[in-house]
Design an enzyme around this catalytic site. Structure first.
Site, PDB file in Angstrom:
ATOM      1  N   ASP A  15       0.588  -1.152   0.110  1.00  0.00           N
ATOM      2  CA  ASP A  15       0.140   0.078  -0.089  1.00  0.00           C
ATOM      3  C   ASP A  15       0.749   1.229  -0.052  1.00  0.00           C
ATOM      4  O   ASP A  15       0.248   2.354   0.439  1.00  0.00           O
ATOM      5  CB  ASP A  15      -0.648   0.116   1.207  1.00  0.00           C
ATOM      6  CG  ASP A  15      -0.139  -0.228   2.640  1.00  0.00           C
ATOM      7  OD1 ASP A  15       0.954  -0.124   2.338  1.00  0.00           O
ATOM      8  OD2 ASP A  15      -0.847  -0.403   3.623  1.00  0.00           O
ATOM      9  N   GLU A  54      -0.280  -8.886  -1.621  1.00  0.00           N
ATOM     10  CA  GLU A  54      -1.133  -8.557  -0.368  1.00  0.00           C
ATOM     11  C   GLU A  54      -2.249  -7.530  -1.008  1.00  0.00           C
ATOM     12  O   GLU A  54      -2.405  -6.354  -0.354  1.00  0.00           O
ATOM     13  CB  GLU A  54      -0.088  -7.667   0.586  1.00  0.00           C
ATOM     14  CG  GLU A  54      -0.797  -7.724   1.844  1.00  0.00           C
ATOM     15  CD  GLU A  54       0.315  -6.687   2.817  1.00  0.00           C
ATOM     16  OE1 GLU A  54       0.845  -7.363   3.784  1.00  0.00           O
ATOM     17  OE2 GLU A  54       0.103  -5.576   2.618  1.00  0.00           O
ATOM     18  N   GLU A  71      -2.447   5.110   2.793  1.00  0.00           N
ATOM     19  CA  GLU A  71      -2.411   3.583   2.617  1.00  0.00           C
ATOM     20  C   GLU A  71      -3.619   3.124   1.986  1.00  0.00           C
ATOM     21  O   GLU A  71      -3.796   2.260   0.695  1.00  0.00           O
ATOM     22  CB  GLU A  71      -1.845   2.891   3.560  1.00  0.00           C
ATOM     23  CG  GLU A  71      -0.271   2.916   3.788  1.00  0.00           C
ATOM     24  CD  GLU A  71       0.217   4.163   4.575  1.00  0.00           C
ATOM     25  OE1 GLU A  71       1.160   4.202   5.156  1.00  0.00           O
ATOM     26  OE2 GLU A  71      -0.978   4.770   5.048  1.00  0.00           O
ATOM     27  N   HIS A 108       4.080   4.873  15.233  1.00  0.00           N
ATOM     28  CA  HIS A 108       4.916   5.765  14.320  1.00  0.00           C
ATOM     29  C   HIS A 108       3.655   6.443  13.478  1.00  0.00           C
ATOM     30  O   HIS A 108       3.913   7.549  13.007  1.00  0.00           O
ATOM     31  CB  HIS A 108       5.757   5.077  13.485  1.00  0.00           C
ATOM     32  CG  HIS A 108       5.228   4.247  12.493  1.00  0.00           C
ATOM     33  ND1 HIS A 108       4.717   3.035  12.821  1.00  0.00           N
ATOM     34  CD2 HIS A 108       4.882   4.255  11.207  1.00  0.00           C
ATOM     35  CE1 HIS A 108       4.281   2.287  11.697  1.00  0.00           C
ATOM     36  NE2 HIS A 108       4.228   3.206  10.767  1.00  0.00           N
ATOM     37  N   ARG A 152       0.901   8.486  11.448  1.00  0.00           N
ATOM     38  CA  ARG A 152       0.687   9.698  11.484  1.00  0.00           C
ATOM     39  C   ARG A 152      -0.692  10.237  11.876  1.00  0.00           C
ATOM     40  O   ARG A 152      -0.868  11.275  12.658  1.00  0.00           O
ATOM     41  CB  ARG A 152       0.863  10.500  10.104  1.00  0.00           C
ATOM     42  CG  ARG A 152      -0.319  10.311   9.028  1.00  0.00           C
ATOM     43  CD  ARG A 152       0.300  10.781   7.770  1.00  0.00           C
ATOM     44  NE  ARG A 152       1.556  10.304   7.026  1.00  0.00           N
ATOM     45  CZ  ARG A 152       2.303  11.007   6.259  1.00  0.00           C
ATOM     46  NH1 ARG A 152       1.974  12.261   6.028  1.00  0.00           N
ATOM     47  NH2 ARG A 152       3.522  10.411   5.872  1.00  0.00           N
ATOM     48  N   HIS A 164      10.621   5.867  16.948  1.00  0.00           N
ATOM     49  CA  HIS A 164      10.746   6.335  15.576  1.00  0.00           C
ATOM     50  C   HIS A 164      11.581   7.599  15.576  1.00  0.00           C
ATOM     51  O   HIS A 164      11.393   8.324  16.419  1.00  0.00           O
ATOM     52  CB  HIS A 164       9.118   6.450  14.957  1.00  0.00           C
ATOM     53  CG  HIS A 164       9.196   6.684  13.362  1.00  0.00           C
ATOM     54  ND1 HIS A 164       9.569   7.682  12.966  1.00  0.00           N
ATOM     55  CD2 HIS A 164       8.799   5.768  12.404  1.00  0.00           C
ATOM     56  CE1 HIS A 164       9.273   7.505  11.476  1.00  0.00           C
ATOM     57  NE2 HIS A 164       9.174   6.309  11.246  1.00  0.00           N
TER      58      HIS A 164
END
Length: 386
Positions: free
Chosen positions: A99, A121, A135, A212, A214, A245
């Protein structure tokens, strides 16, 4: 026999990990396939680590990563670079994974050149275009273009069927991330980061934490970290390990909340081999990562997912993953129940792994052989089992 040129495009650590078994399996058949490996290097250093682990060399490297890169600048660089390569090489198929921006734009570039696309996937959906961002949309766009959909699970296949994808183009293969784990996790692994050996040698239960995403930045991430802090104080005999991260937005939340606790180790991000091998030795995992949701069940480790939705519901349905969101109380209470109640813990730890059996790449290449007329083998779909 007419050898077919297969261009395998990847750009980040996760998609390179999952593409590596595909590349290695394709390379076993030089009389049928010429493998063209194309790294966009959307993520530079982390991608290189994985290529070294699997001993894969790039045929082309766009090397596009730049400081403060935006999705728009990434998109422009990827499509321009791939356009030039596809014009020169004229591959017979383009393989993309997952993605990422590289996945989405790689499939689009192939479409512009009228090259068939295979999507590893395929079919993961939340049906919320903001979660995960970007994604979810990357997957949907890729799905519109794809000719061969390699769905990791029956749930992913069902999502594609609901979008009216031709059933004859969808194949349930399992997830290649399990193939990769069987290649990289070792019983007596020696860590490259000394603190990891030190933690393992304490013989204490390890709680692994990663965050991590966003959409979790700011207050949501703060709530999760406060829950971790309370757990670390309540359970001083547990060893909490948090590879933090590098993004300053993540660090400015994590460090003030967790840095003063004796049983919490805040360390730099780990390379792939160190990470999966410490994961294999963990007792419990907190994560907002998509890949970790798939890797943890392979080791029988309960996973608490720090997200409100997941495009990987299979492990939730099978019971090896719980979706706990970002609410401090819910995270804390769910974890306490698992830690204190052995029956509840074992119920998750012994749940069926829905993601793979280590044969996903083999199934995938058999299907590609059938597509090009090299064989006519019936390929059994992956079915989860103990």
């Amino acid at each position: 026999m007419n050898i077919k040129k297969i261009a395998v495009v990847f750009g980040t650590r996760p998609d390179t990990i999952k593409m590596a078994p595909i590349i290695l399996e394709l390379q076993k058949y030089p009389e049928q396939f010429e493998v063209l490996t194309i790294a966009t290097a959307q993520h530079r250093q982390m991608l290189d680590q994985v290529l070294d682990v699997f001993e894969i060399k790039s045929s082309y490297d766009l090397d596009i990563m730049a400081p403060k890169q935006t999705l728009s600048s990434l998109t422009a660089k990827i499509i321009t670079g791939l356009d030039e390569i596809f014009t020169i090489e004229k591959p017979d198929m383009v393989m993309v994974q997952g993605d990422t921006t590289t996945t989405c734009i790689g499939s689009l570039a192939a479409f512009y050149h009228q090259i068939p696309v295979g999507h590893i996937e395929a079919g993961l959906r939340t049906n919320d275009k903001a979660n995960p961002f970007p994604e979810e949309i990357n997957r949907r766009i890729t799905g519109c273009i794809t000719d061969l959909h390699f769905a990791p699970t029956a749930t992913a296949k069902k999502s594609l069927l609901l979008e009216n994808v031709n059933p004859s183009t969808i194949f349930v293969t399992g997830n290649t991330v399990v193939d990769a784990l069987e290649y990289t996790v070792r019983e007596n692994y020696k860590f490259s980061v000394p603190i990891l050996d030190s933690i393992v040698n304490k013989k204490r239960k390890i709680v692994l934490v990663t965050m991590h995403r966003r959409e979790n930045w700011g207050l949501p991430m703060e709530g999760a970290n406060k829950a971790i802090r309370r757990l670390a104080i309540k359970y001083p005999d547990l060893e909490f390990l948090f590879p933090v991260h590098l993004n300053p937005i993540v660090r400015e939340v994590v460090y003030p909340i967790l840095q003063d606790l004796p049983n919490v180790s805040l360390i730099e991000p780990l390379d792939y081999l160190d990470f999966v091998n410490i994961m294999a030795k963990s007792f419990l995992i907190f994560t907002d990562s998509g890949g970790v949701q798939e890797e943890g069940p392979h080791f029988g480790i309960p996973i608490l997912v720090l997200r409100s939705v997941t495009e990987r519901p299979d492990a939730v349905n099978y019971g090896t993953v719980k979706l706990v969101g970002l609410d401090e109380e819910n995270i804390f209470n769910t974890a306490v129940k698992l830690i204190d109640n052995k029956a509840e813990y074992n119920k998750m730890a012994n749940a069926i792994n829905p993601y793979g059996d280590g044969l996903s790449a083999i199934r995938t290449i058999k299907i590609i052989k059938n597509y090009f007329g090299f064989s006519n083998e019936v390929v059994e779909e992956f079915v989860p089992h103990k």
